[in-house]
Design an enzyme around this catalytic site. Structure first.
Site, PDB file in Angstrom:
ATOM      1  CE  LYS A  77      -5.588  -3.032   4.513  1.00 43.61           C
ATOM      2  NZ  LYS A  77      -6.406  -3.691   6.400  1.00 43.61           N
ATOM      3  NE  ARG A 136       0.215  -7.739   2.136  1.00 43.77           N
ATOM      4  CZ  ARG A 136      -0.481  -7.449   3.303  1.00 43.77           C
ATOM      5  NH1 ARG A 136      -1.623  -7.948   3.809  1.00 43.77           N
ATOM      6  NH2 ARG A 136      -0.202  -6.631   3.648  1.00 43.77           N
ATOM      7  NE  ARG A 156      -2.572  -1.374   3.869  1.00 45.17           N
ATOM      8  CZ  ARG A 156      -1.348  -0.470   4.396  1.00 45.17           C
ATOM      9  NH1 ARG A 156      -2.202   1.083   4.282  1.00 45.17           N
ATOM     10  NH2 ARG A 156      -1.491  -0.537   5.456  1.00 45.17           N
ATOM     11  CB  CYS A 168       0.494  -6.354  15.744  1.00 45.14           C
ATOM     12  SG  CYS A 168       1.211  -4.259  16.646  1.00 45.14           S
ATOM     13  CB  SER A 193      -0.260  -3.545   9.537  1.00 41.87           C
ATOM     14  OG  SER A 193      -0.969  -2.212   9.238  1.00 41.87           O
ATOM     15  CG  HIS A 238      -6.943  -1.852  11.027  1.00 38.88           C
ATOM     16  ND1 HIS A 238      -5.966  -1.779  10.526  1.00 38.88           N
ATOM     17  CD2 HIS A 238      -7.244  -2.905   9.645  1.00 38.88           C
ATOM     18  CE1 HIS A 238      -5.065  -2.716  10.308  1.00 38.88           C
ATOM     19  NE2 HIS A 238      -5.781  -3.464   9.770  1.00 38.88           N
ATOM     20  CE1 TYR A 286       1.424  -7.209  -3.841  1.00 40.87           C
ATOM     21  CE2 TYR A 286       1.049  -6.451  -1.968  1.00 40.87           C
ATOM     22  CZ  TYR A 286       1.150  -7.608  -2.711  1.00 40.87           C
ATOM     23  OH  TYR A 286       1.649  -8.081  -1.333  1.00 40.87           O
TER      24      TYR A 286
HETATM   25  C1  OXD Z   1      -3.907  -4.709   6.356  1.00 37.60           C
HETATM   26  C2  OXD Z   1      -3.012  -3.638   6.454  1.00 37.60           C
HETATM   27  O1  OXD Z   1      -3.096  -5.139   5.038  1.00 37.60           O
HETATM   28  O2  OXD Z   1      -3.391  -3.784   7.967  1.00 37.60           O
HETATM   29  O3  OXD Z   1      -4.379  -5.946   6.139  1.00 37.60           O
HETATM   30  O4  OXD Z   1      -1.840  -3.619   6.275  1.00 37.60           O
HETATM   31 MN    MN Z   2      -5.123  -4.933   7.700  1.00 31.11          MN
END
Ligand code: OXD
Ligand code: MN
Length: 607
Positions: free
Chosen positions: A220, A379, A68, A264, A262, A240, A211
């Site tokens: 998101k 991913r 991102r 964690c 993210s 989230h 991506y």
């Molecule tokens: C995800 C992020 O990819 O929170 O879920 O970055």
């Molecule tokens: Mn996320």
């Protein structure tokens, strides 16, 4: 809007972007087959060995399109202060004019796909609909897994349902306006990227990246940035958060939502295999929860997504066997390594790397190179329905009633393993003050706090101060006895030598167990300056190699350090000016008063 306006939007977009063909998608197995065949023949996908990984594929991106792009993500509200100090703001008209010039002819020579999708089970009152226009067949395939792609969405829209237009182009036309051809690549994208959101008109325009969250616009962009703005107008919350059901040995079940920044270990917690006998955790979601009050004054939650878009590295047979089992088949992998026998591998899948890997860039991997074989943000995309611990409620239109909300950061200091809020307002303060110590110089000063309120820093579609007020308002509308209880957790506290004090992973179930016992009113808690802590002996540490000193360290509240933390919070809150809810200043003053009053760590039995 009506179905006609969908057609109008598609026609106008086609006029602007000039694709050579338009395909209306239906989410069917035949469409999956066609698009995977197409992408295998063009070289964008590699078909994995069907004996080892049936119906699964590997994609390798352009090395400059791997994550991102937060600095290229924009909230375009009419007034800058409505985007707030945590977002990149642009004027909506300015942004649309600029983007129109980029989208002009951007699909020349490519196919434009029109993808109708639902976030949430289509018949759920909490579901919201979108239509993504994209020139990336890879995106269409991911949308098949991550959302519910269905032509039924058009019927709902015809019947009057609102919908979010979500426009995406990789920004790599195959011809220029004079008909001069540019060669195609296996991962077309543009060096210039814009991920733009228009919260006042619920629109998304994404340009230049193929991506993940930049391009799979249901995730998101719609479920968090546009979703949070919709939720504010309509009285619900787009969060989230992972979503799990925890069942005790006596068969009592609790639904828990948890927000973590993210990286964690969110997916690991969503798929937790408890180490404690008799306890069970089942998965409803790993990333996003939509939460709305019901007619009983209770919050109900759904997972708007239908798939996992999980980070591969660190997901291993030992650390997360459930995820490894989930992606046995029907999975899209992006930027992981390829094995000799046509399967996939990444750091942490197994202790030893197999011989003769091809790395994520497509070159023979040299283990001595010091470079990882899989990209750190590689991913897997796979359907929730394949998860062995999936809870049947994941697909239920009514969602689940919420019993508890957890906030977690990655804190080496100050924040104890678990602490319960005194009430809703205090819980909102906990969410608003989530932070993590920065671990890499690239993030800023190592050790400095990175604030990530509600783990929503890059995902809140409006002013974060207004968002905290919205949380306070939603709480006020609930019946007091039905409000979820709010806890803060921290798996990452370290001792003076920099060693983690808590083993983490499956052992986090011990904390979940304590929370469940609190929800069931089986155990008391002790009041401290920062909230209610477990009473010694109630947290089950049987069989753990943890000394009483370590245990007291993990719950230690250092008054001086917390006073400093309060000063940092005050400075942070000041950024929000008059958008900071009075309740947040009140909570900060309460914290300061408590620190003086109790000396911090004196614990009295609270309830
Ligand atoms: C995800 C992020 O990819 O929170 O879920 O970055
Ligand atoms: Mn996320």
């Amino acid at each position: 809007m009506t179905i006609l306006s969908v057609q109008q939007w598609v026609a106008e977009t086609a006029k602007l972007t000039q694709p050579s063909e338009i395909i209306w998608c239906d989410g069917s197995a035949a469409e999956w087959q066609q698009l995977t065949d197409l992408l295998v023949s063009s070289g964008t996908l590699i078909r994995l060995n069907p004996e080892l990984r049936p119906n699964s594929f590997l994609a390798r991106t352009d090395p400059a399109d791997v994550a991102r792009v937060e600095d290229r993500t924009f909230i375009c509200s009419a007034h800058e202060e409505d985007a707030g100090p945590t977002n990149n703001w642009r004027d909506p008209q300015w942004m649309k004019n600029l983007l129109r010039s980029r989208f002009k002819g951007s699909m020349r020579g490519r196919t434009m796909y029109v993808v109708p999708f639902s976030m949430g089970p289509i018949s759920s009152p909490q579901a919201r609909f979108g239509i993504e226009i994209t020139d990336s067949p890879y995106v269409v395939l991911n949308m098949h897994i991550m959302t519910r792609v269905s032509i039924e969405v058009f019927d709902r829209i015809s019947a009057g349902a609102e919908w979010v237009p979500a426009l995406h182009s990789v920004g790599a036309p195959l011809f220029d306006e004079n008909g001069i051809a540019s060669p195609d690549t296996t991962w077309p994208c543009n060096v210039e990227k814009y991920i733009a959101h228009f919260p006042e008109t619920s629109e998304i325009w994404s340009y230049g990246s193929g991506y993940g969250g930049n391009a799979l616009l249901g995730k998101k962009c719609m479920s968090l940035r546009i979703g949070s703005a919709l939720g504010r107008k309509q009285g619900w919350l787009a969060e989230h958060m992972l979503l799990v059901k925890v069942t005790s040995p006596a068969g009592k079940a609790f639904n828990i939502a948890a927000a973590f920044p993210s990286a964690c270990g969110k997916t690991n917690l969503a798929m937790l295999r408890p180490t404690l006998p008799g306890w069970q955790v089942s998965t409803i979601g790993d990333d996003i929860a939509w939460i709305a009050p019901d007619s009983d004054g209770r919050l109900r939650a759904i997972n708007p997504e239908a798939g996992f878009f999980g980070v591969a590295p660190g997901t291993g047979i030992k650390t997360n066997p459930v995820a490894v089992e989930t992606m046995k088949a029907n999975t899209l992998f992006t930027n992981v390594a390829l094995t000799e026998d046509g399967d996939v591998w990444w750091e942490g899948l197994t202790d030893e790397a197999p011989a003769n890997l091809v790395d994520w860039t497509g070159n023979a991997w040299n283990p001595e190179s010091g470079k990882p074989a899989a990209h750190p943000n590689s991913r897997f995309t796979v359907s929730l329905s394949q998860c062995p611990t999936i809870d049947p409620a994941w697909d239920s239109p009514e969602g689940v009633p919420l019993d508890a909300i957890l906030f977690g950061g990655r804190r080496a200091t100050n924040v104890p393993l678990v602490v319960e809020s005194r009430d809703w307002e205090h819980g909102v303060f906990m969410g608003a003050t989530i932070s993590s110590e920065q671990t890499a110089a690239a993030e800023g000063i190592v050790g400095a706090l990175r604030r990530d309120p509600f783990a929503m820093l890059p995902f809140c579609g409006y002013n974060m101060g207004d968002y905290w007020q919205h949380w306070l308002n939603v709480g006020l509308g609930l019946k007091q006895e039905n409000r979820p209880r709010i806890f803060q957790v921290n798996w990452f506290r370290k001792d003076a030598n920099g060693k983690f004090l808590w083993p983490g992973f499956g052992e986090n179930a011990r904390v979940i167990e304590w929370i469940a016992r609190r929800l069931n009113d089986e155990v008391l808690a002790g009041a401290s300056a920062i909230g209610n802590l477990p009473i010694l002996g109630d947290l089950n540490v049987d069989g753990l190699a943890i000394s009483p000193e370590q245990l007291s360290e993990i719950f230690k509240i250092d008054t001086a350090a917390w006073s400093q933390e309060a000063d940092l919070t005050e400075a942070y809150f000041a950024k929000f000016g008059d958008r900071l809810p009075a309740a947040m200043s009140r909570q900060l003053e309460l914290l300061r008063g408590n620190l003086v009053g109790t000396g911090g760590s004196e614990i009295q039995v609270a309830s």
